[in-house]
Design a protein around this motif. Structure first.
Motif, PDB file in Angstrom:
ATOM      1  N   SER A 152     -29.916 130.742 -20.796  1.00  0.00           N
ATOM      2  CA  SER A 152     -30.685 131.912 -20.360  1.00  0.00           C
ATOM      3  C   SER A 152     -31.656 131.590 -19.232  1.00  0.00           C
ATOM      4  O   SER A 152     -32.173 132.497 -18.584  1.00  0.00           O
ATOM      5  CB  SER A 152     -31.440 132.538 -21.530  1.00  0.00           C
ATOM      6  OG  SER A 152     -32.409 131.641 -22.031  1.00  0.00           O
ATOM      7  N   ALA A 153     -31.878 130.308 -18.967  1.00  0.00           N
ATOM      8  CA  ALA A 153     -32.764 129.919 -17.870  1.00  0.00           C
ATOM      9  C   ALA A 153     -32.030 129.922 -16.522  1.00  0.00           C
ATOM     10  O   ALA A 153     -32.651 129.688 -15.483  1.00  0.00           O
ATOM     11  CB  ALA A 153     -33.365 128.537 -18.135  1.00  0.00           C
ATOM     12  N   SER A 154     -30.726 130.195 -16.527  1.00  0.00           N
ATOM     13  CA  SER A 154     -29.987 130.286 -15.264  1.00  0.00           C
ATOM     14  C   SER A 154     -30.586 131.405 -14.429  1.00  0.00           C
ATOM     15  O   SER A 154     -31.060 132.416 -14.954  1.00  0.00           O
ATOM     16  CB  SER A 154     -28.509 130.594 -15.525  1.00  0.00           C
ATOM     17  OG  SER A 154     -27.895 129.536 -16.203  1.00  0.00           O
ATOM     18  N   THR A 155     -30.557 131.217 -13.118  1.00  0.00           N
ATOM     19  CA  THR A 155     -31.191 132.203 -12.248  1.00  0.00           C
ATOM     20  C   THR A 155     -30.185 133.183 -11.658  1.00  0.00           C
ATOM     21  O   THR A 155     -29.052 132.825 -11.348  1.00  0.00           O
ATOM     22  CB  THR A 155     -31.948 131.524 -11.100  1.00  0.00           C
ATOM     23  OG1 THR A 155     -31.042 130.709 -10.362  1.00  0.00           O
ATOM     24  CG2 THR A 155     -33.090 130.678 -11.614  1.00  0.00           C
ATOM     25  N   LEU A 156     -30.634 134.428 -11.530  1.00  0.00           N
ATOM     26  CA  LEU A 156     -29.840 135.469 -10.884  1.00  0.00           C
ATOM     27  C   LEU A 156     -30.078 135.443  -9.382  1.00  0.00           C
ATOM     28  O   LEU A 156     -29.208 135.789  -8.598  1.00  0.00           O
ATOM     29  CB  LEU A 156     -30.222 136.846 -11.418  1.00  0.00           C
ATOM     30  CG  LEU A 156     -29.990 137.060 -12.900  1.00  0.00           C
ATOM     31  CD1 LEU A 156     -30.579 138.386 -13.341  1.00  0.00           C
ATOM     32  CD2 LEU A 156     -28.512 137.015 -13.200  1.00  0.00           C
ATOM     33  N   THR A 157     -31.271 135.061  -9.004  1.00  0.00           N
ATOM     34  CA  THR A 157     -31.622 134.983  -7.591  1.00  0.00           C
ATOM     35  C   THR A 157     -31.628 133.526  -7.175  1.00  0.00           C
ATOM     36  O   THR A 157     -31.796 132.638  -8.002  1.00  0.00           O
ATOM     37  CB  THR A 157     -33.020 135.585  -7.337  1.00  0.00           C
ATOM     38  OG1 THR A 157     -33.965 134.905  -8.166  1.00  0.00           O
ATOM     39  CG2 THR A 157     -33.050 137.062  -7.624  1.00  0.00           C
ATOM     40  N   SER A 158     -31.467 133.297  -5.917  1.00  0.00           N
ATOM     41  CA  SER A 158     -31.505 131.938  -5.406  1.00  0.00           C
ATOM     42  C   SER A 158     -32.879 131.329  -5.686  1.00  0.00           C
ATOM     43  O   SER A 158     -33.905 132.005  -5.563  1.00  0.00           O
ATOM     44  CB  SER A 158     -31.239 131.963  -3.897  1.00  0.00           C
ATOM     45  OG  SER A 158     -31.435 130.692  -3.345  1.00  0.00           O
ATOM     46  N   VAL A 159     -32.899 130.067  -6.049  1.00  0.00           N
ATOM     47  CA  VAL A 159     -34.163 129.399  -6.324  1.00  0.00           C
ATOM     48  C   VAL A 159     -34.917 129.166  -5.017  1.00  0.00           C
ATOM     49  O   VAL A 159     -36.135 129.126  -4.982  1.00  0.00           O
ATOM     50  CB  VAL A 159     -33.918 128.057  -7.063  1.00  0.00           C
ATOM     51  CG1 VAL A 159     -35.203 127.286  -7.243  1.00  0.00           C
ATOM     52  CG2 VAL A 159     -33.266 128.329  -8.411  1.00  0.00           C
ATOM     53  N   PHE A 160     -34.161 129.058  -3.921  1.00  0.00           N
ATOM     54  CA  PHE A 160     -34.782 128.838  -2.620  1.00  0.00           C
ATOM     55  C   PHE A 160     -34.613 130.066  -1.749  1.00  0.00           C
ATOM     56  O   PHE A 160     -33.643 130.797  -1.860  1.00  0.00           O
ATOM     57  CB  PHE A 160     -34.144 127.626  -1.926  1.00  0.00           C
ATOM     58  CG  PHE A 160     -34.429 126.335  -2.636  1.00  0.00           C
ATOM     59  CD1 PHE A 160     -35.629 125.672  -2.454  1.00  0.00           C
ATOM     60  CD2 PHE A 160     -33.508 125.805  -3.523  1.00  0.00           C
ATOM     61  CE1 PHE A 160     -35.902 124.498  -3.119  1.00  0.00           C
ATOM     62  CE2 PHE A 160     -33.767 124.621  -4.196  1.00  0.00           C
ATOM     63  CZ  PHE A 160     -34.967 123.961  -3.988  1.00  0.00           C
ATOM     64  N   LYS A 161     -35.583 130.300  -0.881  1.00  0.00           N
ATOM     65  CA  LYS A 161     -35.480 131.387   0.090  1.00  0.00           C
ATOM     66  C   LYS A 161     -35.814 130.824   1.469  1.00  0.00           C
ATOM     67  O   LYS A 161     -36.471 129.791   1.589  1.00  0.00           O
ATOM     68  CB  LYS A 161     -36.407 132.541  -0.274  1.00  0.00           C
ATOM     69  CG  LYS A 161     -37.884 132.204  -0.243  1.00  0.00           C
ATOM     70  CD  LYS A 161     -38.715 133.406  -0.614  1.00  0.00           C
ATOM     71  CE  LYS A 161     -40.190 133.007  -0.629  1.00  0.00           C
ATOM     72  NZ  LYS A 161     -41.051 134.123  -0.938  1.00  0.00           N
TER      73      LYS A 161
END
Length: 163
Positions: free
Chosen positions: A96-105
């Motif tokens: 559940s800690a997987s990200t939907l948004t990129s960790v970097f921008k």
């Protein structure tokens, strides 16, 4: 927002040889015309979609197991919740800690910066009112008693709506 699958405008201002040919014919015939000046709106007809839950417990709890939780999955669960708010859909994620948004921008200087607060599967569930767990459902979920209201919601959702 750019239009998808559109050819780029050619040097003569048209998107294809056929358009160029037809513009030439119209000009040669002295016919006035406007090219791609107007935008006409229309409604795409709704469609009925279906969803098969991974597991429906005797209690009426729906368990949906997810490794990858893509945008299409998220969208159909939001629609289900809007249309059938009494369904009790719960997620069991591999992480559940997987990200939907990129960790970097991208930063203004062209480099990458770490997002202060990337959206995770867990946060998405909390935001949209879904219960969730990692790897396996909590034992408490498995011990919940049968609730007729959950089954009423399931039966209601099983009826194909009319458009």
């Amino acid at each position: 927002m750019p239009v998808k699958n559109r050819k780029p405008v050619q040097r003569d201002g048209f998107r294809s040889g056929l358009e160029t040919t037809n513009a030439r014919v119209l000009n040669d015939a002295g016919v006035e015309f406007e090219y791609e000046k107007h935008k006409l709106f229309y409604i795409v007809p709704a469609r009925v979609a279906s969803y098969k839950p991974d597991f429906v417990l005797a209690s009426g709890i729906i368990l949906e197991t997810k490794g990858l939780f893509d945008a299409e999955d998220r969208q159909h669960h939001i629609l289900l919740k809007q249309q059938y708010p009494d369904l009790d859909i719960r997620f069991v994620f591999s992480r559940s800690a997987s990200t939907l948004t990129s960790v970097f921008k991208k930063s203004p200087d062209g480099g990458k910066t770490r997002r202060e607060d990337p959206v995770t599967y867990a946060r998405w569930c909390e935001t949209h009112g879904f219960k969730f767990a990692d790897k396996v459902p909590p034992k408490a979920w498995l011990l919940e008693a049968h609730e007729e209201g959950r089954w009423v919601a399931i039966r209601r959702a099983e009826g194909k709506p009319q458009l």
